[in-house]
Design an enzyme around this catalytic site. Structure first.
Site, PDB file in Angstrom:
ATOM      1  N   HIS A   1     -45.357 -38.710  -7.588  1.00 29.21           N
ATOM      2  CA  HIS A   1     -45.623 -38.893  -9.019  1.00 29.21           C
ATOM      3  C   HIS A   1     -46.343 -37.676  -9.595  1.00 29.21           C
ATOM      4  O   HIS A   1     -45.942 -37.124 -10.623  1.00 29.21           O
ATOM      5  CB  HIS A   1     -46.459 -40.161  -9.215  1.00 29.21           C
ATOM      6  CG  HIS A   1     -46.891 -40.411 -10.621  1.00 29.21           C
ATOM      7  ND1 HIS A   1     -46.243 -41.294 -11.460  1.00 29.21           N
ATOM      8  CD2 HIS A   1     -47.921 -39.903 -11.350  1.00 29.21           C
ATOM      9  CE1 HIS A   1     -46.849 -41.317 -12.637  1.00 29.21           C
ATOM     10  NE2 HIS A   1     -47.880 -40.481 -12.596  1.00 29.21           N
ATOM     11  N   GLU A   2     -47.422 -37.258  -8.928  1.00 34.95           N
ATOM     12  CA  GLU A   2     -48.205 -36.138  -9.449  1.00 34.95           C
ATOM     13  C   GLU A   2     -47.436 -34.827  -9.360  1.00 34.95           C
ATOM     14  O   GLU A   2     -47.548 -33.971 -10.242  1.00 34.95           O
ATOM     15  CB  GLU A   2     -49.539 -36.038  -8.703  1.00 34.95           C
ATOM     16  CG  GLU A   2     -50.419 -37.284  -8.780  1.00 34.95           C
ATOM     17  CD  GLU A   2     -50.727 -37.736 -10.198  1.00 34.95           C
ATOM     18  OE1 GLU A   2     -50.643 -36.912 -11.144  1.00 34.95           O
ATOM     19  OE2 GLU A   2     -51.052 -38.922 -10.382  1.00 34.95           O
TER      20      GLU A   2
ATOM     21  N   HIS B   1     -45.329 -34.367 -12.391  1.00 33.75           N
ATOM     22  CA  HIS B   1     -46.040 -33.733 -13.513  1.00 33.75           C
ATOM     23  C   HIS B   1     -46.132 -32.226 -13.300  1.00 33.75           C
ATOM     24  O   HIS B   1     -45.945 -31.440 -14.231  1.00 33.75           O
ATOM     25  CB  HIS B   1     -47.450 -34.307 -13.641  1.00 33.75           C
ATOM     26  CG  HIS B   1     -47.514 -35.704 -14.150  1.00 33.75           C
ATOM     27  ND1 HIS B   1     -46.845 -36.130 -15.270  1.00 33.75           N
ATOM     28  CD2 HIS B   1     -48.212 -36.792 -13.679  1.00 33.75           C
ATOM     29  CE1 HIS B   1     -47.118 -37.417 -15.482  1.00 33.75           C
ATOM     30  NE2 HIS B   1     -47.935 -37.834 -14.536  1.00 33.75           N
TER      31      HIS B   1
END
Length: 312
Positions: free
Chosen positions: A229-230, A233
């Site tokens: 997820h990170e 980004h």
């Protein structure tokens, strides 16, 4: 940022006082904090609800800035195309990303992870970005290789205090290198965006709750997909609920709009009147790790464009 407990997550950090010093020995490093109390001032911003808590896992992006970023990205891609550096139309950028793992332990060794867990985490990144968790998942074309593991002993760094300082002192590699700092804080993760690298390269990367690695103790979030997820980004993806129920949303056409983040894995959730069910299986929502299965083709294209514009 994905949160472990219901409390605001920190976004801005104001630092004062002396910088920390450390002495690396091979891949082992010992950090020594300055005398006196920690001087970090954490400012919780308003934003989307995080997993298990509140607050965004990236800095806040206003609608106006979102438009500005898209225009800037388009200009950069056009300029690179003029120099013959663009990806051919219909193709995707593909690269192997060197990953530096920075394990931030306290003086007693709390916060450590095994080499096997780190190997498994790299495998999860390759699996998720390779589209291997679902037949409908996109293969982004990006792979990951472990470039080094570095362990530090520092009580403040372990708790993610003085984070701007410790990241600048420990970050490795260039703009194409993914640095992961494993810490113990109230959240699951925090990431920087690629368009911020030029103005502040020293803090570029992602911070991840060390218990979220495969085999960790973070209930519902211990399959290693917080890092996915990170990293999303870090590649330039927004949350799928960015902008709420709007057509612009996350700047990706094939991720249906959703009004708010997901908790758990609520099949059939539909929080917007716009077409499509909420993309609860998308890595850029806030679902349980076991619920995650995919990036979409549109997200893959955005990753490719952002890599070409800011990290290639």
């Amino acid at each position: 940022m994905r949160s472990l407990i219901p409390r605001p997550r920190a976004l801005a950090v104001v630092l004062t006082g002396a910088a920390l010093a450390f002495s690396p020995v091979g891949v082992q490093a010992t950090a020594k904090a300055p005398a006196g109390p920690a001087s970090d001032c954490f400012v919780p911003p308003a934003g989307a609800s995080a997993k298990g808590g509140h607050g965004p896992d990236t800095r806040d992006i206003s609608v106006a800035e979102q438009k500005s970023i898209e225009a800037q990205t388009a200009q950069l891609l056009k300029a690179k195309a003029a120099r013959g550096l663009a990806v051919p139309k219909g193709a995707l950028a593909a690269a192997t990303v060197p990953v530096y793992i920075n394990v931030m332990r306290d003086a007693a060794g709390n916060g450590d992870v095994t080499d096997a867990q780190i190997t498994q985490q790299i495998a999860v990144l390759n699996k998720t970005f390779g589209g291997q968790e679902s037949s409908s998942a996109a293969n982004t074309g990006f792979t990951f290789t472990l470039a080094g593991t570095f362990r530090y002993n520092n009580n403040n760094w372990h708790k993610d205090k003085q984070s701007s300082t410790y990241r600048k002192q420990t970050r490795k590699g260039g703009k194409n290198a993914l640095n992961i700092w494993l810490v113990d804080f109230a959240y699951l993760g925090i990431a920087t965006f690629p368009w911020d690298y030029a103005r502040n390269p020293g803090i570029d990367g992602i911070r991840v709750q060390y218990t979220s690695l495969p085999g960790g103790t973070a209930t519902n979030y211990n399959l290693g997909e917080t890092a996915t997820h990170e990293a999303g980004h870090w590649f330039g993806l927004y949350h799928t609920f960015q902008g709420g129920c709007t057509s612009t949303n996350d700047e990706v056409a094939d991720t249906p709009a959703q009004s708010s983040s997901t908790n758990g894995c609520p099949e059939g959730r539909d929080s917007c009147s716009l077409p499509g069910l909420d993309p609860i299986h998308n890595y850029m929502d806030y679902s349980y790790d076991s619920c995650y299965t995919q990036f979409t083709p549109g997200q893959s294209t955005r990753i490719s464009n952002m890599w070409t514009a800011y990290r290639a």
